[in-house]
Scaffold this active site. Structure first.
Site, short mmCIF file in Angstrom:
data_model
loop_
_atom_site.label_atom_id
_atom_site.label_comp_id
_atom_site.label_asym_id
_atom_site.label_seq_id
_atom_site.Cartn_x
_atom_site.Cartn_y
_atom_site.Cartn_z
CB ILE A 1 -29.86 -42.64 1.69
CG1 ILE A 1 -31.19 -42.07 2.20
CG2 ILE A 1 -29.54 -42.06 0.31
CD1 ILE A 1 -31.19 -40.56 2.43
NE ARG B 1 -22.44 -43.86 14.97
CZ ARG B 1 -23.60 -43.25 15.14
NH1 ARG B 1 -23.71 -42.25 15.96
NH2 ARG B 1 -24.68 -43.63 14.49
CG HIS C 1 -30.28 -29.40 -0.62
ND1 HIS C 1 -29.90 -29.03 0.64
CD2 HIS C 1 -30.86 -30.62 -0.47
CE1 HIS C 1 -30.24 -29.96 1.51
NE2 HIS C 1 -30.83 -30.96 0.85
NE ARG D 1 -29.12 -31.32 6.08
CZ ARG D 1 -29.96 -32.00 5.29
NH1 ARG D 1 -29.59 -32.40 4.08
NH2 ARG D 1 -31.19 -32.26 5.69
CG ASP E 1 -27.83 -32.13 -4.13
OD1 ASP E 1 -28.22 -31.34 -5.02
OD2 ASP E 1 -28.61 -32.69 -3.34
CD GLU F 1 -27.55 -26.43 0.91
OE1 GLU F 1 -28.79 -26.48 1.06
OE2 GLU F 1 -26.83 -27.43 0.91
C1 8YV Z 1 -34.91 -31.92 1.50
C2 8YV Z 1 -33.02 -33.22 2.52
O1 8YV Z 1 -34.77 -31.18 0.35
O2 8YV Z 1 -34.34 -34.94 3.35
C3 8YV Z 1 -33.42 -34.17 3.56
O3 8YV Z 1 -32.78 -34.18 4.62
O4 8YV Z 1 -31.99 -32.65 2.57
C4 8YV Z 1 -33.89 -32.99 1.36
O5 8YV Z 1 -34.53 -34.17 0.98
C5 8YV Z 1 -34.81 -30.95 2.58
O6 8YV Z 1 -34.83 -31.54 3.82
C6 8YV Z 1 -35.97 -29.98 2.46
O7 8YV Z 1 -36.13 -29.21 3.57
#
Ligand code: 8YV
Length: 313
Positions: free
Chosen positions: A155, A175, A279, A232, A256, A261
């Site tokens: 990503i 790392r 999120h 996160r 986000d 949460e």
């Molecule tokens: C999802 C995310 O909304 O992919 C992930 O790790 O944080 C998000 O794409 C989430 O996992 C939904 O449970």
């Protein structure tokens, strides 16, 4: 009676993947409250298939289901899955990588633009009539600025591609230095924070990255620096961030994700130099369909005696 094997569902899927799941499995929809969930799981001890979210699969799940063959997680992050317990039980865990890279990268640029150009504030400014009394205060340019990416994975690299389209200079922290990556590498996140104009956090969550963005890093980011967290909430020391935003130790933030949460601290919401979202990194119809389909593809592969498609270990 059905010949289809049971599959406990611990996440929500959209219509197409749900229909595919029902075509192949006898779907047992678990309750959402953790205590009730565990009781439900324990009441179905012969279950071989579980579809989950990466946010919640404690050791008890593996212990309660001795015949388990796969935990197929929705989402790329799996910080809520007890991986040592999965390994001990010899159960593969899968996630949904790649299919969300573009969406999360788009969201990241939205948060970068939102935080630095203050578009959510601009929307409020027009709606509440403030414009009638004068223009909105000037904001900060994004183009040609420096973006520091904490976590240059799949990503992170897609975000870098977007940022290059904005003529941004890219640095990354991780790392180790990656071969074949043209961006500036930082071995210390505080050094990158001091270098960049916007610090984008896209590392996995979990113990290894907990509070990685702390008061020291925020101080290094400085009064002209912006933080964008798309990974996160656990990666950022939230009280330290609130303090930095309040005192002007950093210029602003686009968030986000949050520590607890869907609860977001009032002290954060009271600040005008922060842009928040619930999120939504991967939250489009198209991406959530692709993620859901990959959850189902992994389950079907294992059901058919094949290897899981996207195992996390
Ligand atoms: C999802 C995310 O909304 O992919 C992930 O790790 O944080 C998000 O794409 C989430 O996992 C939904 O449970």
């Amino acid at each position: 009676m059905t010949n289809k094997p049971d599959c406990i569902l611990l996440t929500s899927l959209r219509a197409t993947p749900t229909a595919r799941l029902h075509a192949e499995f006898n779907v047992l929809v678990a309750p959402t409250a953790p205590a009730e969930r565990l009781a439900f799981i324990k009441a179905h001890p012969d279950t071989r298939f579980v579809a989950a979210s990466g946010g919640w699969v404690p050791a008890e799940v593996f212990q309660a289901l001795p015949k388990l063959e796969i935990v197929s997680c929705f989402g790329v992050g799996y910080d809520g899955v007890d991986i040592p317990a999965a390994k001990a039980a010899n159960v593969p865990v899968t996630n949904t990588p790649d299919v969300l890279n573009d969406c999360v990268a788009d969201t990241t640029m939205g948060m970068v633009l939102g935080a630095m150009r203050k578009f959510p504030q601009a929307d409020r400014f027009v709606r509440d009539g403030s414009w009638l009394k004068g223009g909105q205060a000037l904001t900060t340019s994004v183009h040609h600025k420096k973006m520091g990416i904490a976590g240059l994975g799949r990503i992170g690299k897609t975000i870098a591609k977007r940022a290059q389209g904005f003529d941004m200079e890219i640095g990354y922290y991780g790392r180790s230095k990656q071969a074949d990556v043209p961006f500036k590498y930082f071995a210390d996140i505080a050094d990158m924070a001091a270098w960049c104009d916007v610090l984008v956090v896209i590392t996995p969550g979990g113990a290894a990255t907990r509070n990685m963005i702390d008061a020291r890093v925020l101080k290094a980011l400085g009064p002209k620096g912006y933080l964008v967290n798309i990974s996160r909430g656990s990666v950022v020391d939230e009280p330290a961030l609130i303090e930095a935003l309040k005192t002007g130790a950093i210029a602003g933030a686009g968030l986000d994700v949050f520590a607890d949460e869907p609860r977001v601290p009032e002290a954060l919401l009271a600040l005008d130099n922060v842009v928040v979202a619930p999120h939504v990194g991967s939250a489009t119809n198209e991406t959530r369909d692709a993620m859901g389909n990959l959850v189902v593809d992994n389950l079907i592969a294992v059901k058919n005696g094949k290897k899981p498609l996207t195992p996390v270990y």
